[in-house]
Design a protein around this motif. Structure first.
Motif, PDB file in Angstrom:
ATOM      1  N   THR A 265     -58.290  18.400  27.544  1.00 56.89           N
ATOM      2  CA  THR A 265     -57.404  18.894  28.576  1.00 56.89           C
ATOM      3  C   THR A 265     -56.271  19.481  28.022  1.00 56.89           C
TER       4      THR A 265
ATOM      5  N   ARG B  81     -51.899  12.912  28.904  1.00 58.83           N
ATOM      6  CA  ARG B  81     -52.725  12.931  30.483  1.00 58.83           C
ATOM      7  C   ARG B  81     -52.539  11.549  31.033  1.00 58.83           C
ATOM      8  N   THR B  82     -51.845  11.513  32.440  1.00 60.27           N
ATOM      9  CA  THR B  82     -51.589  10.374  33.158  1.00 60.27           C
ATOM     10  C   THR B  82     -52.428  10.479  34.388  1.00 60.27           C
ATOM     11  N   ARG B  83     -53.262   9.402  34.666  1.00 58.04           N
ATOM     12  CA  ARG B  83     -54.287   9.545  36.018  1.00 58.04           C
ATOM     13  C   ARG B  83     -54.045   8.242  36.882  1.00 58.04           C
TER      14      ARG B  83
ATOM     15  N   THR C  75     -52.394  20.926  28.362  1.00 57.21           N
ATOM     16  CA  THR C  75     -50.959  20.446  28.807  1.00 57.21           C
ATOM     17  C   THR C  75     -49.978  21.790  28.443  1.00 57.21           C
TER      18      THR C  75
ATOM     19  N   MET D 119     -55.362  14.966  43.040  1.00 58.93           N
ATOM     20  CA  MET D 119     -56.602  15.853  42.845  1.00 58.93           C
ATOM     21  C   MET D 119     -57.452  15.939  43.872  1.00 58.93           C
TER      22      MET D 119
ATOM     23  N   ASP E 273     -52.606  13.188  39.526  1.00 57.98           N
ATOM     24  CA  ASP E 273     -52.355  13.357  37.958  1.00 57.98           C
ATOM     25  C   ASP E 273     -50.930  13.648  37.946  1.00 57.98           C
TER      26      ASP E 273
END
Length: 456
Positions: free
Chosen positions: A407, A209-211, A409, A251, A222
């Motif tokens: 989360t 997860r990349t934010r 994916t 987001m 995101d």
């Protein structure tokens, strides 16, 4: 959301073309592999013609006898996830770890600065998604980075005001967490790669997860990247492809970018090509984007049908920087910068990747010393695991905390680690205590270990 309509038709055309060549292609690679004695191992030169196929079969990073022995060793792993394997020979590695490779996303971070200061919400997505594409030029390298030791870290400063920190937070499964920040953005990632070894190729699934948070308005972006395939690992010239969709979602507003990375067809058709759109929250196209992840990305305003607006023109937003010619490991100038102590802060953490003796020896060209050091580090890591289990201890990362957040994916569920802020406190304390003190970071011994009493 699927690929933009015009790209679906474009992909369909090339898919049909590839299908039309499949009989010829299958016959060709069976012929080559039959000649070598290995059935089912595909050999393709994506930039060459059919006459190069048998020649390509004899190329690559191994001599003939090395290919034979390595193939026998690796056959038992076909179909397996080989992410955490520790038996791979050092000659396939590059002098960099996965923690450093995570930092390569920072090379073109000025695009995130532009996204933060941009007033147009759709151009903001153009800048941010171009930043996400920019790293793929570096990711096409065919050498494997070292798997980080549990507790290993990587620090970077002195690049566009950015402070970057990554840490290996889990060994089984291998997981890394990263945090970067400057005056315009914060970047947070939890990464858990999953792989599938297919004999002469490797599928890599980015279970992560990349934010990115843009500081001016608090916008959160995101990123879901496409999978990657490493072709011709043992036989033929190794090359990398990343076919599929990259999706970046705002987001906060619901706007999103969908970019389709075209798969490489026979003889290099479609290789590197990226096409897609910026959509508003109602999923209407606003800006088209096109280019090659190996060269540049451009954009142009479009109508609701995805066609360019009359009176507008295609404008370049990102262009790859010049790379060193004939570099042994295909490093960019920025990759060399990541290995340099010039980008290291004073009082570098002793767990930093730069200090690894195997990485250091490989960078100096001493494969024998690198292999011995790699084996020593891996044995020490196994000894720590045995000690941890005997004591009933659990490893706890220093700079990231595991959250309760799980989360989903496209490639599996992911446990999320968050930056705990302790590194910022650590750095502030160091800065206030060392004024003009001279720091000899290169003499620091690599030490990510949990138990000081264990020996190598």
């Amino acid at each position: 959301m699927g690929s933009p309509e015009k790209n679906q038709s474009k992909g369909g055309f090339f898919a049909a073309m590839t299908s039309g060549l499949s009989i010829f292609g299958n016959a060709m690679h069976r012929s080559v592999n039959g000649f070598l004695g290995y059935e089912g191992v595909e050999v393709i030169n994506p930039e060459g013609g059919k006459e190069d196929a048998e020649e390509e079969a004899h190329k690559g990073r191994f001599r003939q006898e090395e290919r034979d022995s390595y193939w026998k060793m690796m056959q038992k792993y076909i179909g397996s996830d080989v992410t955490s394997m520790v038996t791979l020979p050092v000659l396939i590695f590059e002098p960099m770890t996965m923690l450093q490779k995570m930092a390569e996303l920072m090379e073109y971070a000025h695009l995130l600065d532009l996204a933060d200061t941009c007033e147009d919400p759709y151009m903001r997505m153009v800048y941010a998604s171009s930043w996400a594409v920019s790293v793929y030029f570096a990711y096409q390298r065919t050498w494997k980075p070292f798997n980080p030791i549990l507790g290993e870290t990587y620090e970077m400063v002195n690049h566009d005001g950015i402070t970057f920190l990554s840490e290996q937070v889990s060994h089984h499964p291998p997981m890394s967490a990263g945090h970067a920040e400057n005056e315009h953005f914060t970047y947070d990632v939890t990464s858990k790669l999953r792989t599938k070894f297919l004999g002469n190729s490797l599928d890599v699934y980015p279970v992560g997860r990349t934010r990115v948070t843009l500081k001016r308005d608090g916008v959160v972006l995101d990123l879901v990247p496409p999978p990657t395939k490493v072709n011709n690992l043992i036989f033929g010239r190794t090359w990398v492809d990343s076919p599929g969709e990259m999706i970046m979602t705002n987001m906060t507003t619901g706007d999103k970018v969908v970019l389709y990375f075209q798969p490489c067809g026979w003889f290099g058709a479609n290789r590197y090509e990226v096409d897609g759109y910026v959509y508003n929250a109602e999923e209407e196209p606003q800006i088209l984007m096109t280019g090659k992840w190996s060269e540049s990305i451009s954009y142009q305003p479009c109508d609701r049908e995805g066609e360019p607006l009359t009176g507008t023109e295609l404008k370049e937003v990102w262009h790859v920087a010049e790379a060193p010619p004939n570099d042994k490991f295909q490093f960019t100038h920025f990759a060399h910068k990541l290995n340099s102590f010039d980008t290291a802060p004073k009082k570098l953490l002793p767990s930093d990747s730069r200090l690894r003796p195997d990485r250091w020896a490989l960078e100096k060209g001493d494969l024998s010393k690198a292999g011995a050091a790699k084996s020593s580090l891996e044995e020490r890591q196994r000894a720590e695991k045995r000690a941890r289990e005997a004591k009933g201890d659990h490893f706890t990362p220093k700079w990231f905390d595991q959250t309760d957040d799980i989360t989903s994916t496209p490639w599996g569920d992911l446990e999320i680690y968050s930056y705990n802020g302790k590194y910022t406190e650590h750095r502030n304390a160091i800065q206030s205590s060392m004024a003009a003190e001279v720091d000899d970071v290169e003499s620091t011994e690599f030490n990510p270990w949990q138990y000081a009493e264990l020996s190598d």
